[in-house]
Design an enzyme around this catalytic site. Structure first.
Site, short mmCIF file in Angstrom:
data_model
loop_
_atom_site.label_atom_id
_atom_site.label_comp_id
_atom_site.label_asym_id
_atom_site.label_seq_id
_atom_site.Cartn_x
_atom_site.Cartn_y
_atom_site.Cartn_z
N TYR A 91 65.58 63.88 26.69
CA TYR A 91 66.89 64.85 25.93
C TYR A 91 65.97 65.24 24.48
O TYR A 91 65.13 64.09 24.11
CB TYR A 91 67.98 64.19 25.04
CG TYR A 91 68.69 64.38 24.30
CD1 TYR A 91 69.64 65.92 25.33
CD2 TYR A 91 69.07 65.19 22.77
CE1 TYR A 91 70.14 66.95 23.91
CE2 TYR A 91 69.50 65.81 22.72
CZ TYR A 91 69.82 66.99 22.89
OH TYR A 91 71.11 67.31 21.88
N ASP B 241 57.99 63.76 22.66
CA ASP B 241 58.68 63.86 21.86
C ASP B 241 58.82 62.92 20.94
O ASP B 241 59.90 61.64 21.67
CB ASP B 241 60.00 64.07 22.45
CG ASP B 241 61.67 64.15 21.75
OD1 ASP B 241 61.27 63.88 20.03
OD2 ASP B 241 62.36 65.00 22.14
N LYS C 174 64.70 62.29 13.01
CA LYS C 174 65.89 60.07 13.09
C LYS C 174 65.50 59.74 11.31
O LYS C 174 65.20 59.89 11.05
CB LYS C 174 65.74 59.84 14.30
CG LYS C 174 66.58 60.68 14.59
CD LYS C 174 67.01 59.76 16.63
CE LYS C 174 67.42 60.45 17.39
NZ LYS C 174 68.82 60.68 17.69
C1 LIG Z 1 63.96 62.28 21.87
C2 LIG Z 1 64.73 62.80 21.43
N1 LIG Z 1 64.70 64.47 21.24
C3 LIG Z 1 65.41 65.64 20.75
C4 LIG Z 1 66.22 65.24 20.32
C5 LIG Z 1 67.20 66.09 19.16
O1 LIG Z 1 67.52 65.65 17.92
P1 LIG Z 1 68.27 66.40 16.24
O2 LIG Z 1 69.58 65.50 17.36
O3 LIG Z 1 68.41 65.97 15.40
O4 LIG Z 1 68.46 67.47 16.82
C6 LIG Z 1 66.81 64.06 20.28
C7 LIG Z 1 68.32 63.21 19.56
O5 LIG Z 1 68.81 62.49 19.80
C8 LIG Z 1 66.53 62.80 20.67
O6 LIG Z 1 66.66 61.91 21.28
#
Ligand SMILES: Cc1ncc(COP(=O)(O)O)c(C=O)c1O
Length: 418
Positions: free
Chosen positions: A138, A231, A259
């Site tokens: 994700y 990511d 985060k």
């Molecule tokens: C690995 C990863 N990338 C991107 C995101 C997206 O971040 P946001 O919820 O701050 O848009 C998340 C959200 O949980 C994530 O776990």
């Protein structure tokens, strides 16, 4: 009841789907009043040991005094200026110091924005459109990154949500995690702008890379001319000082962060080498902007959080994680449960063996996880409301919190699998 009112005003009564707790079979979410250290307190006064920690940002636990003081002091000076501040420079310097692959950063307000912008940069830098992602990863709710192949569809992205255009989905190719052959086959067929990966995937539960897999991804990205976008929204600042790249010894071309970097306030970032980042406006021609990007309150919370994350803190977090994983393993002794963990992250899977990919994670006994999670909530333990999410360990957790969790888990595992 608050939920009835909320459900009439917000879809599902929530502002982000997993909060609704539907996937563990609850018909309404728990409304929170406040948090204290490792505990959540709901509007009815129930206390829970919190293993969600706002899905990762709260690595210091709830309402850490340093974070509260930093945000309060910042707020007294003004909440947003739409102009640069010194704090942003300090935070950028801290990020570059921690990530060997990052020489410059751009801050955003969410991980979604950061990964979307990282892909835009990769496309601009390579002059290519297609992006390769891994099933079960994700990267936020970016249209093109919601695509996710079902089995046998490794070379054709399909829209995972109505509203994602066919064109966006077609530019996203999905291959199974930990599958070198599928990756090589996909790379042989197209020229990709980017391979985007969670280096320690935690959005299908925690499914770390098999030995050598991430190194091979790195090599194949370089050989094929694709940029490797790692990511680290979850793993960054959590699994090690310099994130998964430090822990696993693999370097990204572009790193996505979120985060922990905002300490519980909305902040995220992407970063890369100076030459790549100089493509971003106004230094370069790749447009990306944000009214609240680098918000002074979020920057203050992020800096206060990172200041607490020294070598001793990471040693303690790793030890707490081991204790939790060991406690859950003991609680599930003799049952078809396997526990995956890396520093700061744990997932108990309802399967004999920890999954290697999304198909494996999806084959877990999801109903049993739902029963387990509900049984934990009944016993004052707050787990992620999905088999496909990791448990987040914080520095506020302690041996007593872990013991409370392990004791409750022993009963909850038995109840879930009886
Ligand atoms: C690995 C990863 N990338 C991107 C995101 C997206 O971040 P946001 O919820 O701050 O848009 C998340 C959200 O949980 C994530 O776990």
């Amino acid at each position: 009841m608050i939920y009835a009112r909320a459900a009439g005003l917000m879809p599902g009564g929530v502002n982000s789907p997993v909060r609704a707790m539907r996937s563990i079979g609850r018909d309404h979410p728990i409304f929170i009043q406040r948090g204290e250290g490792f505990e959540l307190i709901d509007v009815d006064g129930h206390r829970y040991v919190d293993w969600v920690c706002s899905w990762g940002p709260l690595i210091l636990g709830h309402a850490h005094p340093d974070v509260v003081d930093a945000v309060t002091s910042a707020a007294e000076l003004g909440t947003s200026f739409g102009a640069p501040t010194e704090g942003e420079v300090e935070l950028a310097a801290e990020v570059c110091d921690r990530f060997a692959s990052v020489e410059m950063v751009r801050m955003t307000s969410s991980g979604t924005e950061a990964s979307m912008s990282a892909v835009r940069l990769a496309r601009a830098a390579t002059g290519r459109d297609p992006v390769l992602k891994f099933a079960g990863a994700y990267h936020g709710h970016v249209d093109g990154l919601l695509a996710e192949a079902g089995s046998g569809l490794a070379t054709q992205g399909i829209p995972a949500s109505p509203g994602v255009t066919v064109a966006q989905a077609a530019d996203t190719i999905v291959v199974p995690w930990n599958d070198v052959e599928a990756l090589e086959a996909a790379l042989a067929e197209r020229e990709f702008a980017a391979i985007i990966a969670e280096p320690l995937p935690a959005n299908m539960g925690l499914v770390p890379p098999a030995a050598g897999f991430l190194e091979r991804v790195r090599e194949l990205a370089t050989e094929s001319g694709a940029l490797l976008v790692l990511d680290e929204v979850i793993s960054g600042f959590r699994v090690a000082r310099g994130g998964a790249q430090e822990l696993l010894g693999v370097k990204a071309d572009i790193t996505v962060m979120g985060k922990v970097i905002g300490g519980g306030l909305p902040a995220a970032a992407y970063g890369a080498s100076r030459s790549l980042m100089q493509r971003i406006a106004p230094a370069g021609d790749v447009y990306q902007a944000g009214t609240l990007s680098g918000n002074p309150l979020a920057v203050a919370a992020g800096l206060a959080t990172l200041e607490n994350l020294d070598a001793a803190a990471y040693r303690r977090l790793a030890s707490l994680t081991d204790q939790l994983a060991t406690g859950l393993r003991a609680a599930a002794d003799g049952l078809p449960v396997s526990v995956a963990s890396v520093p700061g992250l744990v997932t108990p899977f309802f399967a004999e063996e920890a999954p290697r990919d999304f198909a494996g994670a999806s084959a877990c006994d999801l109903d049993a996880y739902g029963r387990f999670a509900r049984a934990l909530l009944d016993r004052g333990i707050y787990p992620p409301a999905s088999q496909f999410e990791a448990w987040f360990v914080s520095l506020a957790h302690d041996a007593a919190a872990i013991e409370r969790t392990a004791d409750a888990a022993a009963e909850a595992f038995a109840e879930a699998l009886s």
